[in-house]
Every structure is written in C-alpha cells, then in structure tokens.
Scaffold this active site. Structure first.
Site, PDB file in Angstrom:
ATOM      1  N   LYS A 100     -23.732   8.570 -21.605  1.00 19.30           N
ATOM      2  CA  LYS A 100     -23.572   9.665 -22.793  1.00 19.30           C
ATOM      3  C   LYS A 100     -24.158  10.778 -22.070  1.00 19.30           C
ATOM      4  O   LYS A 100     -24.448  11.839 -22.694  1.00 19.30           O
ATOM      5  CB  LYS A 100     -24.187   9.083 -23.161  1.00 19.30           C
ATOM      6  CG  LYS A 100     -23.295   7.847 -24.684  1.00 19.30           C
ATOM      7  CD  LYS A 100     -23.803   7.339 -26.127  1.00 19.30           C
ATOM      8  CE  LYS A 100     -22.349   6.724 -26.594  1.00 19.30           C
ATOM      9  NZ  LYS A 100     -23.683   5.887 -28.233  1.00 19.30           N
ATOM     10  N   HIS A 143     -26.493   0.666 -20.663  1.00 20.59           N
ATOM     11  CA  HIS A 143     -24.928   0.376 -21.243  1.00 20.59           C
ATOM     12  C   HIS A 143     -24.660   1.959 -21.587  1.00 20.59           C
ATOM     13  O   HIS A 143     -23.623   1.764 -21.549  1.00 20.59           O
ATOM     14  CB  HIS A 143     -25.052  -0.729 -22.130  1.00 20.59           C
ATOM     15  CG  HIS A 143     -24.931   0.246 -23.912  1.00 20.59           C
ATOM     16  ND1 HIS A 143     -26.581  -0.937 -23.953  1.00 20.59           N
ATOM     17  CD2 HIS A 143     -24.378   0.149 -24.818  1.00 20.59           C
ATOM     18  CE1 HIS A 143     -26.770  -0.087 -25.136  1.00 20.59           C
ATOM     19  NE2 HIS A 143     -25.374  -0.069 -25.739  1.00 20.59           N
ATOM     20  N   ASP A 144     -25.572   1.874 -22.208  1.00 19.79           N
ATOM     21  CA  ASP A 144     -24.642   3.426 -22.446  1.00 19.79           C
ATOM     22  C   ASP A 144     -25.544   5.288 -22.171  1.00 19.79           C
ATOM     23  O   ASP A 144     -25.129   6.183 -22.148  1.00 19.79           O
ATOM     24  CB  ASP A 144     -25.839   4.122 -24.332  1.00 19.79           C
ATOM     25  CG  ASP A 144     -24.681   3.162 -25.618  1.00 19.79           C
ATOM     26  OD1 ASP A 144     -23.476   3.248 -25.120  1.00 19.79           O
ATOM     27  OD2 ASP A 144     -25.127   3.353 -26.487  1.00 19.79           O
ATOM     28  N   ASP A 197     -24.038  -4.727 -28.941  1.00 16.60           N
ATOM     29  CA  ASP A 197     -23.960  -3.124 -29.392  1.00 16.60           C
ATOM     30  C   ASP A 197     -23.223  -3.072 -30.652  1.00 16.60           C
ATOM     31  O   ASP A 197     -23.917  -2.203 -31.366  1.00 16.60           O
ATOM     32  CB  ASP A 197     -23.140  -2.494 -28.061  1.00 16.60           C
ATOM     33  CG  ASP A 197     -22.920  -1.217 -28.137  1.00 16.60           C
ATOM     34  OD1 ASP A 197     -23.974  -0.721 -28.834  1.00 16.60           O
ATOM     35  OD2 ASP A 197     -21.844  -0.927 -28.186  1.00 16.60           O
ATOM     36  N   HIS A 220     -18.282  -2.427 -21.280  1.00  9.19           N
ATOM     37  CA  HIS A 220     -18.573  -3.445 -22.652  1.00  9.19           C
ATOM     38  C   HIS A 220     -17.479  -2.940 -23.770  1.00  9.19           C
ATOM     39  O   HIS A 220     -18.041  -3.539 -25.011  1.00  9.19           O
ATOM     40  CB  HIS A 220     -19.880  -2.864 -22.982  1.00  9.19           C
ATOM     41  CG  HIS A 220     -20.864  -1.946 -23.040  1.00  9.19           C
ATOM     42  ND1 HIS A 220     -20.448   0.048 -22.118  1.00  9.19           N
ATOM     43  CD2 HIS A 220     -20.907  -0.624 -24.451  1.00  9.19           C
ATOM     44  CE1 HIS A 220     -20.844   0.504 -22.590  1.00  9.19           C
ATOM     45  NE2 HIS A 220     -20.685   0.347 -23.454  1.00  9.19           N
TER      46      HIS A 220
END
Length: 215
Positions: free
Chosen positions: A88, A84-85, A166, A137
C-alpha cells in the site's frame, strides 16, 4: 584450542542474535511506515499479526501445522502478517484515505498492493519465505481471489491464515463510511464464507479461538 573454538561459537551466536534483532526491528519499522500512510487503519497490522498467531496456535492443536518446522513457520507468519499490506506504500494516499466508497478504478489500484508488496520484499533474501503471505493473502479458497486466482491448498498456509485475520480486523474496525461490526457479527460472516473465501480448517480454528475468548 577448545577455549578458542568455544569463544568463536559464542561470538557467532551473539552476531546472529544481533542480526536477527536488527531484522525484526526493520520489519517493525516497515509495518509502521504502512500505517503512517493509511491513518484510518492505525494498529491494523499489529492486530492482524496478533490474530494470525492465535489462529496458527489453534490450527496447530487441531493438527494443521504438524510435520513442519513450527518455530520457523510461526516466525514467517509473524513477519508476513506485519508486512502483509506493505504494498500500500505504492497506492496514492488520496485513495487510501478516501472518505467514502471507492470507484472501480480506485479499487483496482488498491488491488495491486499484494504484487507491489511482493516486488518490494523480493529484493531482500531474508524475506523470501514470508513473502508468500504478502503476495497471496487476498486469494480466496474457491479460486476467485487475486492476484493469481489460486485455489484451496495451492494458496500457501501462511496466506490462508492471514486472510481470515485480516478480514476479521477489517470488519470489526470503524471506517469513515461505515461502522465496524461486532465480534459476533463478524464471526457469523466468516463462518458463512467457509469453503468460499476461507479455508474451512482455519475458520474452525478461528471459531474455537473466539469461543475461548482469545479473539
């Protein structure tokens, strides 16, 4: 011929199993790459994945995952949560690891990560379904989130689940500029955000899981 066909099917099954194992290993390696860059959130992706799968199990018991291929849904949720990240990776480390509150322009840079992540995964066919959890998300149930301002059921279920998992992990984890909340404090915040930031059905599943001691 029957024996040859049986062997062919067995070879095909073996190859599919190897491909799936390689795919999942790739997913895990990518998730580790994210955390290697943001050292303040070590273990974050694995914890979010753990919480998300627990929420999905509770939601299934409540009838919120009926009528769909549950096994496939859980597999996509697991992959989405782990990645999900991933966007980054495109955020400067000076911003990710800043020892203090972010400036507005820095916040905008971080807020690009769902679209960056979706752009990375969009190039790989196997990530087509898990991609929506990565992209959405940070949408909010009331429509005030990003990147597209989706509202209520327009937000994919995978993304709505990850949003709660999260946020819970973020609130209960120590950061350089603040101490993490207790589980009970985080529960109250998430319950308060029902129908605003979060899907009420998923909040209910979250609270049940917490009362059971699963989270």
């Amino acid at each position: 011929m029957a024996i040859q066909n049986a062997r062919l099917f067995q070879d095909l099954d073996d190859q599919l199993l190897k491909n799936k194992k390689l795919f999942l290993q790739t997913v895990f390696a990518l998730s580790q790459a994210i955390e290697a860059k943001d050292h303040y959130t070590q273990g974050h992706t694995e914890r979010v994945t753990h919480y998300a799968l627990i929420l999905a199990e509770e939601l299934k018991l409540l009838g919120g995952i009926s009528g769909m291929n549950a096994k496939k849904f859980f597999e996509n949720l697991r992959i989405s949560s782990l990645l999900h990240d991933i966007g980054k990776i495109g955020v400067p480390e000076a911003i990710l690891n800043k020892n203090g509150q972010l400036e507005e322009w820095e916040r905008k840079e971080i807020n690009k990560h769902p679209l960056v992540g979706a752009g990375i995964l969009n190039k790989i066919d196997e990530f087509y379904e898990p991609l929506v959890g990565v992209k959405y998300h940070h949408e909010r149930y009331d429509g005030s989130g990003y990147p597209e301002g989706l509202k209520e059921d327009k937000i994919p279920l995978v993304a709505r689940i990850i949003a709660v998992a999260d946020t819970f992990d973020a609130m209960t984890t120590d950061r350089p500029y603040r101490k993490g909340m207790s589980r009970d404090e985080a529960m109250r915040v998430i319950e308060k955000e029902k129908n605003k930031q979060f899907d009420p059905a998923i909040v209910e599943a979250f609270l049940i899981a917490c009362r059971k001691g699963a989270i």
